[in-house]
Design an enzyme around this catalytic site. Structure first.
Site, mmCIF file in Angstrom:
data_model
loop_
_atom_site.group_PDB
_atom_site.id
_atom_site.type_symbol
_atom_site.label_atom_id
_atom_site.label_comp_id
_atom_site.label_asym_id
_atom_site.label_seq_id
_atom_site.Cartn_x
_atom_site.Cartn_y
_atom_site.Cartn_z
ATOM 1 N N SER A 230 -85.573 22.878 100.155
ATOM 2 C CA SER A 230 -86.472 22.561 101.266
ATOM 3 C C SER A 230 -86.342 21.096 101.679
ATOM 4 C CB SER A 230 -87.892 22.941 100.867
ATOM 5 O OG SER A 230 -88.735 22.990 101.981
ATOM 6 N N ASP A 458 -86.744 32.821 106.568
ATOM 7 C CA ASP A 458 -87.437 31.755 105.843
ATOM 8 C C ASP A 458 -88.571 31.224 106.719
ATOM 9 O OD1 ASP A 458 -88.168 29.165 104.753
ATOM 10 O OD2 ASP A 458 -86.273 29.195 103.643
ATOM 11 N N HIS A 486 -88.922 31.761 101.188
ATOM 12 C CA HIS A 486 -88.404 30.401 101.314
ATOM 13 C C HIS A 486 -87.346 30.128 100.270
ATOM 14 C CE1 HIS A 486 -88.261 26.279 102.401
ATOM 15 N NE2 HIS A 486 -89.031 25.808 101.443
#
Length: 516
Positions: A230, A458, A486
């Site tokens: 991320s 996502d 995610h």
């Protein structure tokens, strides 16, 4: 319920800010490239070396004094507060290391995202985050990036004030709520300056990437092997831009597009959460007898109606502190399970109870999101994430300008658009200015192959951003996971895991464009 029981895996924290201080949201680092007043990307430049030629030799010569902490080892790394003025003092970066269980080939530095998530916690739960192939071959090394966790953590609000800001309406619909949000924002930034001003001015992504190079040297590694999730992909890409010759094997999972303006990044995330919610509802409908409706549109309408009802009258909960479920808390409770498809049954339970007038499960999920346990916050992620993002890019709109953005945001996300539009006010009152070149044009020129992973649905880092980052990096290779939730690694997709393990462990460079 404990986190381990419900198996909520967030990987990345959410960025919080906006009209209600830290309440309206943009998620996972907001994809923010620097932006001008209209949200357009500014011209960016190559950074100058840190310290303007001042020696950092003592910093680079240090060794980590590891000590036992539970099943792992812990240590600290000393780094300058300001790389542009290293004589102005130092801070300590908290480290944790999970030793290789087999024949070690090196150290793998990891970052779980945020910005704001403590990396030491990821290593503490290494068996949950990483497969045996990595645990056997690498010392897994996590660090709390500067300003987070136990690394000179920024502090802006006490817990009671943080509670109030998180519970506030993220889509203020009266002049009084707008005024309250502006007051919260002012209080948040004043608190940061008063409580953590010296450190809070130096928690940019560029400075955290410089810390990673000091860490690489302290670990005795000529090259940095790295796995970032991320926001950790932005941090890794920044490192590759600053130190391309020091990059080893790098995997960026759940990638963000660092070239996006703040506004475009917010639009991208709004669309990502809309896509994820629709996918959840489609699965509910496909399973038959969906309690939310006979089709996706009915389900969206029912969820949106629930949020509106909660906005009008917060729900009762079984919380021992007597807290009610407000619209702000309900929003965070709704989006938290979208991070992992395995958590959809928990979202079912939360919505069923919410529709029946009980906000307890949605409140639990909101507390999980904010690292709130037993009446207190266990880390400072809700504060650090706003400071880091806004230091990287202080662009913002005023509250009066928000409504003119509604049409674009509601087109991107009919369910969440207005909330993300309010997030554009996030950085309006920030009192700090970054000193260390936050506005990089990232292409990683000169780095070896960098593996970029994107997941097609996502919610927090939409797939299109992974495609963009892979294209922007001179040696970027795209690996696609067709799925929900995610990030892609260690999410039950053997194809993805095999590619990552062959690359990190064996050095086998994958084919660009592979899909799993």
């Amino acid at each position: 319920m404990k986190k381990s029981v419900v198996a909520l895996v967030l990987i990345a924290a959410l960025v919080l800010a906006g009209a209600a201080g830290v309440v309206a949201l943009v998620i996972a680092g907001d994809g923010s490239g620097p932006s001008a007043g209209d949200g357009a990307t500014q011209q960016r430049h190559t950074p100058r070396p840190p310290g303007e030629g001042k020696s950092l030799q003592k910093i680079y010569d240090q060794k980590v004094g590891w000590r036992a902490c539970g099943k792992n080892q812990c240590g600290t790394l000393v780094v300058p507060i300001d790389y542009e003025a290293p004589e102005d003092g130092t801070i300590q970066i908290a480290l944790e290391r999970h030793r290789a269980t087999g024949k070690k080939i090196g150290s793998l530095v990891v970052n779980p995202g945020g910005p704001g998530a403590p990396g030491t916690e990821t290593v503490r739960d290494a068996e949950s985050y990483f497969a045996a192939e990595l645990l056997k071959s690498f010392d897994i090394v996590g660090f709390d990036p500067r300003g987070t966790g136990a690394s000179a953590p920024v502090d802006c609000l006490d817990d009671a004030d943080l509670d109030a800001q998180i519970a506030a309406d993220p889509d203020p619909d009266t002049p009084q709520e707008v005024a309250e949000g502006e007051r919260y924002s002012e209080e948040f930034w004043q608190g940061c300056q008063q409580r953590s001003g010296k450190v809070a001015a130096h928690v940019s992504t560029v400075e955290a990437a410089r810390d990673m190079d000091v860490l690489r040297q302290a670990l005795g590694e000529d090259k940095l092997d790295y796995l970032g999730f991320s926001y950790g992909t932005r941090l890794g890409a920044t490192y590759a831009e600053l130190y391309p010759e020091k990059v080893g094997r790098m995997v960026l999972d759940g990638a963000i597009d660092p070239s996006l303006s703040s506004r475009d990044g917010a639009l991208s995330q709004a669309a990502g959460f809309e896509t994820a919610l629709r996918s959840y509802l489609a699965a509910c409908v496909k399973a038959g007898d969906c309690f939310l409706g006979n089709n996706v549109e009915e389900g969206l309408a029912r969820i949106k109606g629930l949020l509106e009802d909660i906005d009008a009258k917060p729900l009762e909960t079984a919380d021992p502190e007597g807290r009610k479920l407000t619209s702000g808390l309900a929003f965070y409770g709704l989006i938290t399970p979208l991070y992992n498809e395995g958590n959809w049954p928990i979202l079912d339970e939360a919505l069923r109870k919410g529709l029946a007038g009980d906000g307890s499960v949605l409140l639990y999920l909101a507390d999980f999101y904010g690292s709130r346990e037993d009446g207190r916050y266990t880390d400072n992620s809700l504060e650090a994430i706003s400071v880091i993002n806004c230091l990287d890019d202080p662009w913002a709109v005023t509250a009066d300008e928000v409504p003119e953005n509604f049409a674009d945001f509601e087109k991107a996300s009919p369910t969440f658009g207005r909330l993300f539009a309010w997030g554009l006010t996030a950085c309006a009152d920030i009192p700090f200015t970054a000193t260390d070149s936050p506005d990089l044009e990232i292409d990683g020129s000169g780095a070896p192959p960098i593996l970029v992973i994107g997941t097609t649905r996502d919610p927090a880092t939409p797939y299109e951003e992974a495609v963009a980052l892979a294209n922007q990096l001179e040696t970027g290779l795209l690996l696609t996971r067709d799925g929900d939730g995610h990030t892609g690694y260690n999410k039950g997709n053997k194809c993805i895991d095999d590619v990552v393990h062959r690359y990190l462990v064996d050095g086998v460079v994958p084919q660009d464009g592979k899909r799993c």
